[in-house]
Design an enzyme around this catalytic site. Structure first.
Site, PDB file in Angstrom:
ATOM      1  N   TYR A   1      12.541  -4.734  -3.378  1.00 53.75           N
ATOM      2  CA  TYR A   1      12.490  -3.286  -2.649  1.00 53.75           C
ATOM      3  C   TYR A   1      11.100  -3.243  -1.955  1.00 53.75           C
ATOM      4  O   TYR A   1      10.296  -4.173  -1.962  1.00 53.75           O
ATOM      5  CB  TYR A   1      12.421  -2.195  -3.763  1.00 53.75           C
ATOM      6  CG  TYR A   1      11.851  -2.408  -4.766  1.00 53.75           C
ATOM      7  CD1 TYR A   1      10.487  -3.193  -5.191  1.00 53.75           C
ATOM      8  CD2 TYR A   1      12.039  -1.476  -5.730  1.00 53.75           C
ATOM      9  CE1 TYR A   1       9.884  -2.895  -6.159  1.00 53.75           C
ATOM     10  CE2 TYR A   1      11.290  -1.326  -6.952  1.00 53.75           C
ATOM     11  CZ  TYR A   1      10.340  -1.980  -7.267  1.00 53.75           C
ATOM     12  OH  TYR A   1       9.571  -2.062  -8.447  1.00 53.75           O
ATOM     13  N   GLU A   2      11.090  -2.341  -0.848  1.00 51.61           N
ATOM     14  CA  GLU A   2      10.031  -2.233   0.011  1.00 51.61           C
ATOM     15  C   GLU A   2       9.777  -3.454   1.075  1.00 51.61           C
ATOM     16  O   GLU A   2       8.668  -3.937   1.305  1.00 51.61           O
ATOM     17  CB  GLU A   2       8.884  -1.773  -0.759  1.00 51.61           C
ATOM     18  CG  GLU A   2       8.941  -0.541  -1.240  1.00 51.61           C
ATOM     19  CD  GLU A   2       7.422   0.217  -1.782  1.00 51.61           C
ATOM     20  OE1 GLU A   2       6.463  -0.135  -1.012  1.00 51.61           O
ATOM     21  OE2 GLU A   2       7.487   0.731  -2.717  1.00 51.61           O
ATOM     22  N   GLY A   3      10.799  -3.962   1.277  1.00 48.09           N
ATOM     23  CA  GLY A   3      10.895  -5.374   2.116  1.00 48.09           C
ATOM     24  C   GLY A   3      11.390  -6.414   1.247  1.00 48.09           C
ATOM     25  O   GLY A   3      10.421  -6.807   0.443  1.00 48.09           O
TER      26      GLY A   3
ATOM     27  N   GLY B   1       2.629   0.181   0.990  1.00 54.82           N
ATOM     28  CA  GLY B   1       3.501   0.159  -0.200  1.00 54.82           C
ATOM     29  C   GLY B   1       3.500  -1.132  -0.858  1.00 54.82           C
ATOM     30  O   GLY B   1       3.713  -1.377  -1.813  1.00 54.82           O
ATOM     31  N   ARG B   2       3.523  -2.345   0.113  1.00 57.16           N
ATOM     32  CA  ARG B   2       3.722  -3.547  -0.280  1.00 57.16           C
ATOM     33  C   ARG B   2       2.480  -3.991  -1.296  1.00 57.16           C
ATOM     34  O   ARG B   2       2.745  -4.796  -2.028  1.00 57.16           O
ATOM     35  CB  ARG B   2       3.827  -4.484   0.714  1.00 57.16           C
ATOM     36  CG  ARG B   2       5.450  -4.470   1.330  1.00 57.16           C
ATOM     37  CD  ARG B   2       5.479  -4.674   2.773  1.00 57.16           C
ATOM     38  NE  ARG B   2       6.603  -4.458   3.140  1.00 57.16           N
ATOM     39  CZ  ARG B   2       6.981  -4.455   4.581  1.00 57.16           C
ATOM     40  NH1 ARG B   2       6.158  -4.679   5.423  1.00 57.16           N
ATOM     41  NH2 ARG B   2       8.402  -3.883   4.942  1.00 57.16           N
TER      42      ARG B   2
END
Length: 379
Positions: free
Chosen positions: A362-364, A242-243
């Site tokens: 987001y997503e870390g 996703g990153r």
């Protein structure tokens, strides 16, 4: 080492850019203002195959690679970051774990409509007290005959309320901590699955983030993704990919800001000449262009590694970290190039600046990205 895109990747860029400029860009500012989620745009992307670029044709996809997917997210985000994140979550966070961990029956039932664009996907991990610390989650899934009973709440769920298919994480064994986390495929409309508040945000305002509520929601045991206790592994490997999507989104935002800044600087006359004749401006543009190119190369490398089954966790974290920081810096500089006009909603760079910030979160978060990178290089 070849830095030239393949013909297929070039064709996909051309197709997606034409679609983005014709069908996404014209309404981007209005949708941002009204916080309107454009389901019709996602339907159109589905018809073009954009929602299933990296997945095999046998599952309804295009059969291309993750570089092509990153290019698509970049091109969509170049005109509308809100639409870009919806595409990224659908493809990376919902479709991929089903493709990688799902049983054949699950792929046929769920991946096929996702990849073909007939249904929209989402991913539910974050909870009110569980952001970076996934172990703090309180959602539970209790086995009851041929079903699991889900209870709990998820927040900041991108595409929530619009998506027909959600990948949801809940504890099947609270005592086991992260080893007791499991993943489930949950369909919109399942009894006990409802939606709470819609987030009102600074940026990506045309994207939708909603609260998900599970109250004695009965999910078939056949919808367990992977095995019990594999949820944390599924979540973390999914977020690695996703990153790449978030990095690509950030590259698209930054590219757009750079293009607007260059165009404005060439046209803005001060002291009898374009402001590009001022070294302070031209050097700022040079730094902006360098950051965008570096971010793009890191992003494409991570996507290439994923496509070619090479390690990509560290590479994706690096790409997300650098590209998001670049997007925040480049959009802020673009506003500065525009001067007072940059602060006005009459021009697009203020929206780009608002949209860029979330890519660091987001997503870390980028602090978590440094943890991932440090953990990799210090083993």
């Amino acid at each position: 080492m070849n830095f030239v895109l393949t013909q297929e990747q070039t064709d996909i860029r051309k197709m997606v850019r034409e679609f983005a400029e014709k069908s996404v860009a014209p309404t981007a500012a209005e949708r941002d203002e009204k916080e309107y989620f454009p389901r019709e745009i996602f339907a159109a992307m589905g018809e073009l195959g954009i929602l299933g670029i990296p997945y095999p044709e046998e599952y309804g996809g295009v059969g291309s690679d993750f570089v092509s997917y990153a290019i698509a997210v970049e091109e969509i985000s170049r005109v509308c970051a809100s639409t870009g994140i919806g595409l990224s979550v659908h493809t990376s966070l919902c479709s991929w774990p089903i493709f990688h961990y799902g049983a054949e029956e699950q792929k046929q039932k769920y991946l096929r409509p996702l990849a073909s664009g007939n249904k929209l996907g989402a991913f539910g991990l974050t909870e009110p007290n569980a952001g970076t610390d996934a172990s703090a989650g309180s959602a539970t899934a209790v086995k009851d005959g041929g079903s699991y009973i889900l209870n709990g709440t998820k927040v900041f769920n991108t595409n929530g309320g619009e998506a027909e298919i959600e990948v949801i994480f809940a504890a099947t064994d609270k005592a086991a901590g992260l080893k007791g986390l499991s993943a489930f495929i949950v369909e919109k409309g399942t009894p006990g699955f409802t939606f709470g508040k819609k987030e009102i945000k600074m940026g990506i305002r045309s994207s939708v983030q909603r609260e998900l509520i599970f109250e004695n929601c009965r999910v078939p045991a056949a919808n367990l993704l992977g095995k019990e206790g594999e949820g944390f592994k599924i979540a973390m490997t999914t977020l690695d990919g996703g990153r790449i999507g978030i990095a690509a989104q950030a590259v698209g935002i930054a590219q757009s800001a750079l293009e607007h800044a260059i165009k404005y600087a060439k046209e803005r006359i001060q002291f009898g000449k374009p402001i590009t004749g001022n070294q302070a401006i031209s050097f700022m543009l040079a730094d902006m262009a360098t950051k965008v190119d570096a971010a793009r190369l890191l992003t494409y490398r991570a996507a290439y590694n994923k496509s070619n089954h090479l390690p990509y966790s560290k590479e994706a974290a690096m790409a997300k970290l650098f590209a998001s920081d670049a997007a925040v810096a480049v959009t802020a500089d673009a506003v500065q190039v525009f001067g007072g006009y940059g602060y006005s909603r009459e021009y697009p760079v203020e929206r780009l600046m608002r949209d860029a910030k979330i890519t660091q979160i987001y997503e870390g978060t980028n602090q978590a990205m440094r943890m991932v990178i440090a953990g990799s290089i210090l083993r």
